[in-house]
Write a protein that holds these residues in place. Structure first.
Motif, PDB file in Angstrom:
ATOM      1  N   GLU A  79       0.838  -1.203   0.000  1.00 23.68           N
ATOM      2  CA  GLU A  79       0.000   0.000   0.000  1.00 23.68           C
ATOM      3  C   GLU A  79       0.871   1.251   0.000  1.00 23.68           C
ATOM      4  O   GLU A  79       0.603   2.225  -0.709  1.00 23.68           O
ATOM      5  CB  GLU A  79      -0.888   0.023   1.240  1.00 23.68           C
ATOM      6  N   GLN A  80       1.915   1.182   0.816  1.00 25.31           N
ATOM      7  CA  GLN A  80       2.807   2.329   0.909  1.00 25.31           C
ATOM      8  C   GLN A  80       3.402   2.676  -0.444  1.00 25.31           C
ATOM      9  O   GLN A  80       3.393   3.840  -0.860  1.00 25.31           O
ATOM     10  CB  GLN A  80       3.947   1.959   1.860  1.00 25.31           C
ATOM     11  N   VAL A  81       3.892   1.677  -1.113  1.00 21.54           N
ATOM     12  CA  VAL A  81       4.506   1.907  -2.417  1.00 21.54           C
ATOM     13  C   VAL A  81       3.480   2.463  -3.393  1.00 21.54           C
ATOM     14  O   VAL A  81       3.774   3.376  -4.188  1.00 21.54           O
ATOM     15  CB  VAL A  81       5.126   0.611  -2.954  1.00 21.54           C
TER      16      VAL A  81
ATOM     17  N   GLN B 252       9.886  -0.985  -7.443  1.00 27.83           N
ATOM     18  CA  GLN B 252      10.724  -2.063  -6.945  1.00 27.83           C
ATOM     19  C   GLN B 252      11.761  -1.540  -5.940  1.00 27.83           C
ATOM     20  O   GLN B 252      11.963  -2.118  -4.876  1.00 27.83           O
ATOM     21  CB  GLN B 252      11.427  -2.751  -8.112  1.00 27.83           C
ATOM     22  N   VAL B 253      12.381  -0.438  -6.304  1.00 29.58           N
ATOM     23  CA  VAL B 253      13.368   0.164  -5.404  1.00 29.58           C
ATOM     24  C   VAL B 253      12.708   0.558  -4.093  1.00 29.58           C
ATOM     25  O   VAL B 253      13.233   0.289  -3.009  1.00 29.58           O
ATOM     26  CB  VAL B 253      14.013   1.408  -6.061  1.00 29.58           C
ATOM     27  N   GLU B 254      11.559   1.177  -4.220  1.00 25.77           N
ATOM     28  CA  GLU B 254      10.864   1.632  -3.029  1.00 25.77           C
ATOM     29  C   GLU B 254      10.473   0.460  -2.136  1.00 25.77           C
ATOM     30  O   GLU B 254      10.562   0.533  -0.905  1.00 25.77           O
ATOM     31  CB  GLU B 254       9.619   2.417  -3.443  1.00 25.77           C
ATOM     32  N   THR B 255      10.060  -0.611  -2.758  1.00 25.76           N
ATOM     33  CA  THR B 255       9.692  -1.797  -1.981  1.00 25.76           C
ATOM     34  C   THR B 255      10.884  -2.319  -1.197  1.00 25.76           C
ATOM     35  O   THR B 255      10.787  -2.605   0.004  1.00 25.76           O
ATOM     36  CB  THR B 255       9.167  -2.905  -2.912  1.00 25.76           C
ATOM     37  N   ILE B 256      11.995  -2.421  -1.877  1.00 29.59           N
ATOM     38  CA  ILE B 256      13.195  -2.935  -1.217  1.00 29.59           C
ATOM     39  C   ILE B 256      13.599  -2.049  -0.046  1.00 29.59           C
ATOM     40  O   ILE B 256      13.827  -2.516   1.068  1.00 29.59           O
ATOM     41  CB  ILE B 256      14.361  -3.041  -2.224  1.00 29.59           C
ATOM     42  N   VAL B 257      13.676  -0.771  -0.302  1.00 32.41           N
ATOM     43  CA  VAL B 257      14.131   0.144   0.739  1.00 32.41           C
ATOM     44  C   VAL B 257      13.163   0.171   1.922  1.00 32.41           C
ATOM     45  O   VAL B 257      13.583   0.156   3.080  1.00 32.41           O
ATOM     46  CB  VAL B 257      14.320   1.564   0.163  1.00 32.41           C
TER      47      VAL B 257
END
Lengths: 200, 200
Positions: free
Chosen positions: A21-23, A36-41
């Motif tokens: 949800e955040q992403v 994808q980057v945001e999910t990882i971080v």
DNA sequence: ACCCTAAAGTTCGATGCTAAACACTACATG
DNA sequence: CATGTAGTGTTTAGCATCGAACTTTAGGGT
């Protein structure tokens, strides 16, 4: 729904949005973001945070604080005779020397370490692990190992190897940008849902 | 040499041991430890820490602190009209309401948010993002995105997917142990080399 | 209408941290 | 030896946080 409850009609905890949800929200508010980057971080940061909370709880059961454990670990890592100066300790833990002075005060009071001026160089001070300190470290270590094994329980051997490799490479990358970075400036506030970027 | 310099005969920085060295020491001092697990946990923690330092530096250049950025993120994630109560903010950031009161005070003073009593329920207070606050958030977001892309630069698309998947699974595991854990108790000290277990 | 309980936010006292000023020791130079 | 400089640790002042007490409001039961 704003948070995790979503549909269960529960007490509607206003907790934090799930990573997905955040992403999604970030994509809506800032389209250039790479999901994808945001999910990882985000996952990295949140994972770190949750583990930290878990450690704190378990250490409390052992009668020591997280701060104390940090010092114990640093001393053990220094190797026999488990001795380091306040300045070195401060550098390794990312604290100011002033903070280390006080932290050591408490730990001396608790019998976890001793403080003594160096014989050969009287400017220096040696902080040394006591037997009790080493015991506490061992207890904490056992506890931590159990918890960590649990966290990684769902991962196969291949995955663990892959993960270790990837993280190590990321670390190299970060450290190359950050010359030596003993570590001052560490705000280290909290981020709950926002780790999207902050605590990384 | 104790740490990274090792042989280069440099100024002999007493920094921190490399991950490999650290794990080796743990094996020597506590043989039951699983080297792979320890490597993962140490790398995770150290990575998080380094990234946090990097964020702090860059945010400072923007004129905001990490603490302020946390609040901005939480408000944006709340969605329009970017409004949340102090209590909700505190929960999401893992702070006490008392701390949030003061943090909001400062941010109101800086023009990043506004504080107003709720019309329909006068116990409640609404903290709302200002235009300037939203601008700051955007600036910080752009900066963070650039940095994060750099950190993940060496990873291929496959690896990123794998990493995201693994981290998400680990997170699920931790959160299952930790009921809801809005997040009190968060010591969130520092750990430099010792993250072996602590900050996770 | 009148309590009583719960919830929300602020205020108060104590703690731990940072940054800066300070004191002391070692070493190099003259 | 005398002196300057750098390195090491502590002290001081200010700030952010926590835990607990307190104030105010909402809602339920009688």
């Amino acid at each position: 729904m704003t948070s995790t409850s979503g549909d269960a009609a529960g007490p509607a905890l206003p907790a934090e949005p799930a990573i997905d949800e955040q992403v999604a929200i970030y994509q809506r508010e800032f389209p250039e973001v790479d999901p994808q980057v945001e999910t990882i971080v985000s996952a990295l940061s949140r994972l770190n945070r949750r583990m930290h909370v878990a450690y704190s709880r378990q250490l409390a059961a052992l009668g020591i604080t997280n701060a104390e454990w940090e010092v114990l670990k640093a001393l053990v890592l220094a190797g026999k005779p488990y001795r380091l100066g306040p300045g070195d300790l401060a550098k390794r833990l990312g604290l100011t020397p002033a903070a280390m002075t006080h932290r050591v005060d408490r730990m001396v009071g608790d019998g976890l370490v001793t403080r003594a001026r160096d014989e050969t160089n009287r400017v220096r001070v040696n902080i040394e692990l006591t037997g009790e300190g080493r015991t506490k470290w061992l207890d904490a270590m056992r506890m931590a190992a159990t918890f960590e094994a649990d966290v990684l329980q769902d991962l196969g051997g291949d995955e663990r190897g892959t993960l270790a490799g990837i993280l190590t490479r990321m670390l190299v990358r970060v450290e190359s940008d950050q010359p030596d970075a003993g570590g001052r400036l560490v705000d280290l506030d909290q981020d709950d849902q926002s780790e999207g970027t902050t605590s990384g």
